[in-house]
Design a protein around this motif. Structure first.
Motif, PDB file in Angstrom:
ATOM      1  N   ASN A  57      49.558  38.186  31.990  1.00  0.00           N
ATOM      2  CA  ASN A  57      48.959  37.798  32.979  1.00  0.00           C
ATOM      3  C   ASN A  57      48.056  39.429  33.440  1.00  0.00           C
ATOM      4  O   ASN A  57      48.865  40.400  33.445  1.00  0.00           O
ATOM      5  N   PRO A  58      46.725  39.143  33.866  1.00  0.00           N
ATOM      6  CA  PRO A  58      45.929  40.691  34.078  1.00  0.00           C
ATOM      7  C   PRO A  58      46.373  41.059  35.954  1.00  0.00           C
ATOM      8  O   PRO A  58      46.717  40.144  36.260  1.00  0.00           O
ATOM      9  N   TYR A  59      46.155  41.752  36.006  1.00  0.00           N
ATOM     10  CA  TYR A  59      46.917  42.141  37.601  1.00  0.00           C
ATOM     11  C   TYR A  59      45.305  43.702  37.957  1.00  0.00           C
ATOM     12  O   TYR A  59      45.776  44.447  36.800  1.00  0.00           O
ATOM     13  N   LEU A  60      44.647  42.972  39.479  1.00  0.00           N
ATOM     14  CA  LEU A  60      43.623  43.958  39.223  1.00  0.00           C
ATOM     15  C   LEU A  60      44.154  44.832  40.607  1.00  0.00           C
ATOM     16  O   LEU A  60      44.517  44.525  41.360  1.00  0.00           O
ATOM     17  N   ASN A  61      43.728  45.780  40.615  1.00  0.00           N
ATOM     18  CA  ASN A  61      44.121  47.334  41.925  1.00  0.00           C
ATOM     19  C   ASN A  61      42.595  47.306  42.331  1.00  0.00           C
ATOM     20  O   ASN A  61      41.520  47.395  41.380  1.00  0.00           O
ATOM     21  N   PHE A  62      42.392  47.381  43.410  1.00  0.00           N
ATOM     22  CA  PHE A  62      41.179  47.768  44.513  1.00  0.00           C
ATOM     23  C   PHE A  62      41.449  48.909  45.009  1.00  0.00           C
ATOM     24  O   PHE A  62      42.504  49.442  45.751  1.00  0.00           O
ATOM     25  N   GLN A  63      40.926  49.402  46.472  1.00  0.00           N
ATOM     26  CA  GLN A  63      40.898  50.942  46.690  1.00  0.00           C
ATOM     27  C   GLN A  63      40.489  49.771  48.518  1.00  0.00           C
ATOM     28  O   GLN A  63      39.878  50.041  48.716  1.00  0.00           O
ATOM     29  N   GLY A  64      40.962  48.514  48.099  1.00  0.00           N
ATOM     30  CA  GLY A  64      40.837  48.436  50.180  1.00  0.00           C
ATOM     31  C   GLY A  64      39.911  47.116  50.492  1.00  0.00           C
ATOM     32  O   GLY A  64      40.246  47.019  51.483  1.00  0.00           O
ATOM     33  N   ASN A  65      39.313  46.447  49.084  1.00  0.00           N
ATOM     34  CA  ASN A  65      38.964  44.987  49.553  1.00  0.00           C
ATOM     35  C   ASN A  65      38.879  44.551  48.572  1.00  0.00           C
ATOM     36  O   ASN A  65      38.646  42.829  48.008  1.00  0.00           O
ATOM     37  N   THR A  66      40.600  44.690  48.309  1.00  0.00           N
ATOM     38  CA  THR A  66      41.763  43.298  47.518  1.00  0.00           C
ATOM     39  C   THR A  66      41.560  41.763  48.264  1.00  0.00           C
ATOM     40  O   THR A  66      40.940  40.715  47.592  1.00  0.00           O
ATOM     41  N   GLU A  67      40.953  41.638  49.318  1.00  0.00           N
ATOM     42  CA  GLU A  67      41.192  40.513  49.945  1.00  0.00           C
ATOM     43  C   GLU A  67      39.721  39.681  49.739  1.00  0.00           C
ATOM     44  O   GLU A  67      39.618  38.475  48.783  1.00  0.00           O
ATOM     45  N   ALA A  68      38.234  40.400  49.831  1.00  0.00           N
ATOM     46  CA  ALA A  68      37.648  39.676  49.786  1.00  0.00           C
ATOM     47  C   ALA A  68      37.011  39.800  48.500  1.00  0.00           C
ATOM     48  O   ALA A  68      36.322  38.781  47.564  1.00  0.00           O
ATOM     49  N   ALA A  69      37.317  40.731  47.154  1.00  0.00           N
ATOM     50  CA  ALA A  69      37.192  40.524  45.706  1.00  0.00           C
ATOM     51  C   ALA A  69      38.062  38.733  45.345  1.00  0.00           C
ATOM     52  O   ALA A  69      37.971  38.171  44.812  1.00  0.00           O
ATOM     53  N   PHE A  70      39.465  38.908  45.527  1.00  0.00           N
ATOM     54  CA  PHE A  70      40.153  37.392  45.593  1.00  0.00           C
ATOM     55  C   PHE A  70      39.373  36.162  46.463  1.00  0.00           C
ATOM     56  O   PHE A  70      39.606  34.826  45.543  1.00  0.00           O
ATOM     57  N   ASN A  71      38.926  36.404  47.416  1.00  0.00           N
ATOM     58  CA  ASN A  71      38.117  35.335  48.042  1.00  0.00           C
ATOM     59  C   ASN A  71      37.154  35.303  47.214  1.00  0.00           C
ATOM     60  O   ASN A  71      36.596  33.547  47.314  1.00  0.00           O
ATOM     61  N   PHE A  72      36.656  35.895  47.173  1.00  0.00           N
ATOM     62  CA  PHE A  72      35.428  35.864  45.640  1.00  0.00           C
ATOM     63  C   PHE A  72      35.885  34.938  44.382  1.00  0.00           C
ATOM     64  O   PHE A  72      34.891  34.138  44.437  1.00  0.00           O
ATOM     65  N   TYR A  73      37.191  35.171  44.040  1.00  0.00           N
ATOM     66  CA  TYR A  73      37.193  34.795  42.621  1.00  0.00           C
ATOM     67  C   TYR A  73      37.323  33.481  43.437  1.00  0.00           C
ATOM     68  O   TYR A  73      37.775  32.483  41.586  1.00  0.00           O
ATOM     69  N   LYS A  74      38.042  33.186  44.558  1.00  0.00           N
ATOM     70  CA  LYS A  74      38.375  31.764  44.393  1.00  0.00           C
ATOM     71  C   LYS A  74      37.217  31.162  44.742  1.00  0.00           C
ATOM     72  O   LYS A  74      37.470  29.775  44.475  1.00  0.00           O
ATOM     73  N   SER A  75      36.246  31.343  44.994  1.00  0.00           N
ATOM     74  CA  SER A  75      34.900  30.775  44.941  1.00  0.00           C
ATOM     75  C   SER A  75      34.523  30.651  43.807  1.00  0.00           C
ATOM     76  O   SER A  75      34.012  29.187  43.440  1.00  0.00           O
ATOM     77  N   VAL A  76      34.742  31.133  42.834  1.00  0.00           N
ATOM     78  CA  VAL A  76      34.218  30.847  41.727  1.00  0.00           C
ATOM     79  C   VAL A  76      34.392  30.169  40.816  1.00  0.00           C
ATOM     80  O   VAL A  76      34.590  28.782  40.274  1.00  0.00           O
ATOM     81  N   PHE A  77      36.883  30.502  40.640  1.00  0.00           N
ATOM     82  CA  PHE A  77      37.391  29.705  39.750  1.00  0.00           C
ATOM     83  C   PHE A  77      37.820  28.521  40.425  1.00  0.00           C
ATOM     84  O   PHE A  77      38.851  27.644  40.333  1.00  0.00           O
ATOM     85  N   GLY A  78      38.055  28.487  41.491  1.00  0.00           N
ATOM     86  CA  GLY A  78      38.800  26.943  42.921  1.00  0.00           C
ATOM     87  C   GLY A  78      40.023  27.568  42.798  1.00  0.00           C
ATOM     88  O   GLY A  78      40.695  28.737  42.940  1.00  0.00           O
TER      89      GLY A  78
END
Length: 140
Positions: free
Chosen positions: A5-26
């Motif tokens: 599985n892919p594991y992504l690192n963010f500089q303090g905005n993981t929550e915003a990124a994952f809420n975006f991915y959740k909106s895209v993929f459900g």
């Protein structure tokens, strides 16, 4: 059987990124944990402690996972360390074998060890510069 599985690192905005991915993929997050919910959060600033230590979002038969890199722990996100491939083997022996093989000619980053979240975990960068995580769920 090993899963990948892919594991992504963010500089303090993981929550915003994952809420975006959740909106895209459900779907729904199957796991979300902040640093302040773990012993690691004790020495962090309030902002860092509120960051995400781990989040998992199922996409098809895979899991997209991520974390906030913590500057106070010497972590800085840049191209090359912003994504890891996370292997989930069935046993500690297989985890050790994978870690040793991927580290050969590369760089062991974090040796395999039991972790507070209930996994046997380690990290390595292979000889081609690819970052790997090995996370064996000891509760299996």
């Amino acid at each position: 059987m090993v899963t990948l599985n892919p594991y992504l690192n963010f500089q303090g905005n993981t929550e915003a990124a994952f809420n975006f991915y959740k909106s895209v993929f459900g779907g729904e997050f199957v796991f979300i944990q902040r640093f302040n919910e773990t012993p690691a959060g004790a020495g962090m600033s309030p902002k860092e402690a509120n960051g995400l230590m781990h989040v998992s979002l199922p996409i098809g038969g895979n899991m997209l996972m991520g974390t906030d890199a913590v500057e106070s722990m010497g972590q800085k996100v840049m191209p090359g360390n912003n994504i890891h491939l996370c292997l989930s083997p069935d046993s500690k022996a297989e985890a050790d074998r994978l870690f040793k093989a991927l580290s050969a000619g590369g760089t062991p980053v974090m040796p395999m060890a039991d972790q507070a979240w209930g996994a046997y975990f380690g990290m390595a960068t292979d000889k081609f510069g690819i970052s790997w995580m090995i996370n064996q769920d000891t509760n299996k």
